[in-house]
Design a protein around this motif. Structure first.
Motif, mmCIF file in Angstrom:
data_model
loop_
_atom_site.group_PDB
_atom_site.id
_atom_site.type_symbol
_atom_site.label_atom_id
_atom_site.label_comp_id
_atom_site.label_asym_id
_atom_site.label_seq_id
_atom_site.Cartn_x
_atom_site.Cartn_y
_atom_site.Cartn_z
ATOM 1 N N SER A 102 0.841 -1.207 0.000
ATOM 2 C CA SER A 102 0.000 0.000 0.000
ATOM 3 C C SER A 102 0.866 1.243 0.000
ATOM 4 O O SER A 102 2.039 1.213 0.404
ATOM 5 C CB SER A 102 -0.922 0.037 1.223
ATOM 6 N N VAL A 103 0.262 2.337 -0.453
ATOM 7 C CA VAL A 103 0.917 3.649 -0.387
ATOM 8 C C VAL A 103 1.191 4.019 1.064
ATOM 9 O O VAL A 103 2.256 4.556 1.399
ATOM 10 C CB VAL A 103 0.033 4.714 -1.069
ATOM 11 N N ASN A 104 0.225 3.735 1.938
ATOM 12 C CA ASN A 104 0.395 4.063 3.353
ATOM 13 C C ASN A 104 1.593 3.340 3.952
ATOM 14 O O ASN A 104 2.301 3.897 4.802
ATOM 15 C CB ASN A 104 -0.871 3.685 4.133
ATOM 16 N N GLY A 105 1.811 2.110 3.526
ATOM 17 C CA GLY A 105 2.959 1.358 4.025
ATOM 18 C C GLY A 105 4.274 1.991 3.636
ATOM 19 O O GLY A 105 5.212 2.060 4.442
ATOM 20 N N VAL A 106 4.370 2.455 2.393
ATOM 21 C CA VAL A 106 5.587 3.121 1.928
ATOM 22 C C VAL A 106 5.861 4.364 2.762
ATOM 23 O O VAL A 106 6.974 4.574 3.274
ATOM 24 C CB VAL A 106 5.466 3.496 0.433
ATOM 25 N N GLN A 107 4.849 5.181 2.915
ATOM 26 C CA GLN A 107 5.036 6.434 3.650
ATOM 27 C C GLN A 107 5.397 6.179 5.105
ATOM 28 O O GLN A 107 6.306 6.817 5.659
ATOM 29 C CB GLN A 107 3.772 7.282 3.561
ATOM 30 N N ALA A 108 4.683 5.247 5.745
ATOM 31 C CA ALA A 108 4.933 4.974 7.158
ATOM 32 C C ALA A 108 6.332 4.407 7.371
ATOM 33 O O ALA A 108 7.030 4.767 8.334
ATOM 34 C CB ALA A 108 3.889 3.995 7.689
ATOM 35 N N PHE A 109 6.776 3.530 6.471
ATOM 36 C CA PHE A 109 8.105 2.923 6.609
ATOM 37 C C PHE A 109 9.194 3.987 6.519
ATOM 38 O O PHE A 109 10.108 4.054 7.367
ATOM 39 C CB PHE A 109 8.306 1.858 5.535
ATOM 40 N N PHE A 110 9.112 4.835 5.510
ATOM 41 C CA PHE A 110 10.182 5.820 5.330
ATOM 42 C C PHE A 110 10.061 6.989 6.309
ATOM 43 O O PHE A 110 11.069 7.646 6.610
ATOM 44 C CB PHE A 110 10.236 6.284 3.874
ATOM 45 N N ASP A 111 8.876 7.239 6.819
ATOM 46 C CA ASP A 111 8.766 8.196 7.929
ATOM 47 C C ASP A 111 9.561 7.694 9.131
ATOM 48 O O ASP A 111 10.235 8.477 9.822
ATOM 49 C CB ASP A 111 7.306 8.376 8.333
ATOM 50 N N ARG A 112 9.510 6.389 9.361
ATOM 51 C CA ARG A 112 10.243 5.828 10.502
ATOM 52 C C ARG A 112 11.745 5.812 10.240
ATOM 53 O O ARG A 112 12.544 6.034 11.169
ATOM 54 C CB ARG A 112 9.742 4.405 10.814
ATOM 55 N N ILE A 113 12.132 5.554 8.999
ATOM 56 C CA ILE A 113 13.545 5.630 8.629
ATOM 57 C C ILE A 113 14.102 7.010 8.973
ATOM 58 O O ILE A 113 15.177 7.158 9.569
ATOM 59 C CB ILE A 113 13.726 5.334 7.125
ATOM 60 N N GLU A 114 13.334 8.039 8.623
ATOM 61 C CA GLU A 114 13.772 9.411 8.902
ATOM 62 C C GLU A 114 13.775 9.689 10.401
ATOM 63 O O GLU A 114 14.695 10.331 10.917
ATOM 64 C CB GLU A 114 12.859 10.406 8.190
ATOM 65 N N ALA A 115 12.754 9.184 11.095
ATOM 66 C CA ALA A 115 12.678 9.409 12.543
ATOM 67 C C ALA A 115 13.866 8.800 13.275
ATOM 68 O O ALA A 115 14.293 9.292 14.328
ATOM 69 C CB ALA A 115 11.370 8.831 13.093
ATOM 70 N N LEU A 116 14.428 7.736 12.720
ATOM 71 C CA LEU A 116 15.590 7.077 13.321
ATOM 72 C C LEU A 116 16.905 7.699 12.850
ATOM 73 O O LEU A 116 17.982 7.161 13.114
ATOM 74 C CB LEU A 116 15.563 5.582 12.995
ATOM 75 N N ASP A 117 16.792 8.818 12.127
ATOM 76 C CA ASP A 117 17.971 9.542 11.628
ATOM 77 C C ASP A 117 18.774 8.707 10.634
ATOM 78 O O ASP A 117 19.997 8.775 10.592
ATOM 79 C CB ASP A 117 18.874 9.991 12.792
ATOM 80 N N LEU A 118 18.062 7.909 9.849
ATOM 81 C CA LEU A 118 18.676 7.128 8.782
ATOM 82 C C LEU A 118 18.300 7.746 7.441
ATOM 83 O O LEU A 118 17.500 8.680 7.374
ATOM 84 C CB LEU A 118 18.193 5.669 8.841
ATOM 85 N N ASP A 119 18.868 7.222 6.360
ATOM 86 C CA ASP A 119 18.509 7.699 5.032
ATOM 87 C C ASP A 119 18.421 6.508 4.085
ATOM 88 O O ASP A 119 18.412 5.347 4.521
ATOM 89 C CB ASP A 119 19.490 8.761 4.538
#
Length: 512
Positions: free
Chosen positions: A316-333
């Motif tokens: 899902s689109v929501n899954g993509v957004q939620a996953f990469f939001d968490r990547i950013e929240a963890l200070d990753l890229d």
């Protein structure tokens, strides 16, 4: 204190179509703490305000949220003095027959700062949607906006009807439908030919728009026969003759269709625009909400060992957004997933990946879990696969891939059921003024069934048509006893819209 606290914004909501709302108005609504709105303002605009914003209906029409003008004035002052950002959402334009000037004067006298955001006034917007240009080089080089609220026979009236009868251009009369016959008679009495073209437009710019055209002599009887009523705009002048060649709104493929979207709020906003561009009236009532996880610990532990996986699969689109939001929240890229290949269940999900500069290696031709599993089977054989998805949903993808690969499934967001549908939507369902309901997942379909009472459940799929995103969703509806009138051939939102368009066209041809 923020510089925009304790301020009142007098914002024009436009004539009805939410697509005519200004970008500045949208920006202000998104930051509003209090919204004081007229009943003619589109309910869709209220969705632009934060969920926690206080909403106060201030319409003064009979039967609609009756607040007097003095009460409205004091309400604005009260909340502004409390340091709130207040949006006064007014139908049309605040300064065109909207008492915006009176409200601004009251605010100034009370020492409250205000700003004015113009809106599309009905005299411009409604006429354009009816295919009537208020000026035309060959027909009219002037236009007069007139209020018909008090009628031509009112004592102390400020209008010179004799001068208006001689006006060499278009007359656009607001709030004149209840005094239509008297206005027509008065204009003719003062010298306007009774053969002058005239039209009345009801519910302009909305899917319920109806237009009756005639002359000053014939229009009152035509309007009475058609049963037109307020809100309506009355237009007098030769420009009315241009309507047959210039009307366009009524020709849109979904004109007059009233469609309820049951998708989550964020998705619904984008989806609604597609339908509105095609002429539909859209209501939004999410049956399932997309929310962040309550506890990120398991997701964070999985992200910490992304190096173990060769494939990352999104459904899902929501899954993509939620996953990469968490990547950013963890200070990753993006380097955290640089070694991986990606699969997306459909083009919308693949497009969501592209927004992060990533391309899906696999997108099945049929946008279903079964098709994705089949497309991936040989590609992922013997590898480790991570499925990023919601806290609940179908498990067929994991089960099929486990036959050929080492598969883990991780929740990246949660689906939360809505407790109920908005009262305004329930009222529309009860009175039968909704034509279609969209179903975009089995979870949404099931929850809709749960929140409706027995009587409404019986009407769904019969007097209220259902449009389904996929065969899986259709099957869920069928198990609940509902028949589906339109099913997308491509399992995307655009495919669902196309299915509604085609079904509506067939129904139109069948009408006697």
């Amino acid at each position: 204190m923020s510089t925009d606290q304790g301020v009142v914004y007098l914002v024009g909501a436009g004539p009805g179509d939410p697509g005519l709302f200004t970008r500045k108005g949208e920006e202000l609504l998104a930051r509003a703490e209090v919204v004081v709105y007229d009943h003619l303002a589109s309910p869709r605009l209220l969705d632009l305000a934060p969920p926690e914003a206080l909403r106060i209906c201030a319409g003064k029409s009979i039967g609609h949220c009756t607040l007097s003008q003095s009460e409205i004035n004091e309400t604005l002052v009260e909340h502004a003095r409390a340091g709130k950002r207040v949006v006064r959402l007014k139908g049309g334009d605040p300064f065109v027959f909207g008492r915006g000037g009176e409200e601004a004067e009251h605010l100034r006298a009370a020492g409250i700062r205000f700003e004015v955001v113009p809106g599309v006034t009905a005299g411009v917007g409604v006429t354009a949607y009816a295919g009537i240009p208020i000026t035309h080089r060959d027909s009219a080089s002037a236009v007069a906006f007139i209020t018909g609220h008090n009628g031509p026979n009112a004592e102390g009236g400020r209008l010179d009807w004799q001068a208006l009868a001689q006006f060499p251009g278009t007359l656009v009369i607001y709030m004149g439908v209840t005094r239509l016959e008297a206005i027509c008679h008065t204009l003719v009495k003062h010298g306007k030919p009774d053969s002058t073209p005239a039209a009345l437009i009801e519910s302009g710019t909305l899917p319920g728009q109806r237009t009756v055209a005639g002359t000053l002599a014939t229009l009152p009887a035509l309007v009475k026969e058609a049963g037109l009523g307020p809100p309506a705009l009355f237009v007098v002048g030769d420009v009315v003759h241009r309507r047959p060649s210039l009307q366009w709104f009524e020709d849109l493929p979904l004109f007059g269709q009233r469609i309820l979207i049951t998708r989550p709020q964020d998705s619904a906003r984008t989806s609604a625009k597609v339908l509105e561009r095609l002429g539909a009236e859209v209501l939004v009532a999410p049956t399932v909400e997309i929310r962040p996880l309550d506890d990120f610990s398991e997701l964070d532990r999985t992200i910490a060992r992304l190096a173990e996986f060769q494939w990352l699969v999104f459904t899902s689109v929501n899954g993509v957004q939620a996953f990469f939001d968490r990547i950013e929240a963890l200070d990753l890229d993006l380097r955290a997933v640089g070694h991986m290949k990606f699969a997306a269940i459909g083009p919308a999900t693949a497009e969501a990946l592209r927004r992060y500069y990533l391309r899906a290696d696999v997108v099945p031709e049929s946008f279903r879990s079964e098709a994705l599993a089949e497309a991936l089977a040989e590609r992922v054989r013997g590898t480790r696969v991570l499925l990023a998805r919601a806290t609940r949903g179908r498990v067929v993808l994991k089960e099929e891939l486990l036959k050929v690969a080492d598969v883990e499934q991780i929740a990246v967001y949660q689906n939360v059921d809505a407790d109920r549908l908005p009262e305004s939507v329930m009222a529309r369902l009860v009175d039968g003024s909704i034509d279609w309901i969209t179903l975009t997942s089995s979870a949404i379909t099931g929850r809709l069934h749960e929140v409706l009472g027995p009587e409404l459940r019986e009407r769904i799929g019969r007097t209220i048509k259902l449009a389904s995103l996929s065969p899986v969703t259709t099957e869920t509806a069928s198990k609940l006893g509902w028949s589906v009138a339109a099913e997308a051939s491509q399992y995307t939102w655009d495919g669902l819209v196309e299915a509604i368009v085609q079904a509506s066209a067939i129904n139109e041809k069948r009408r006697p």
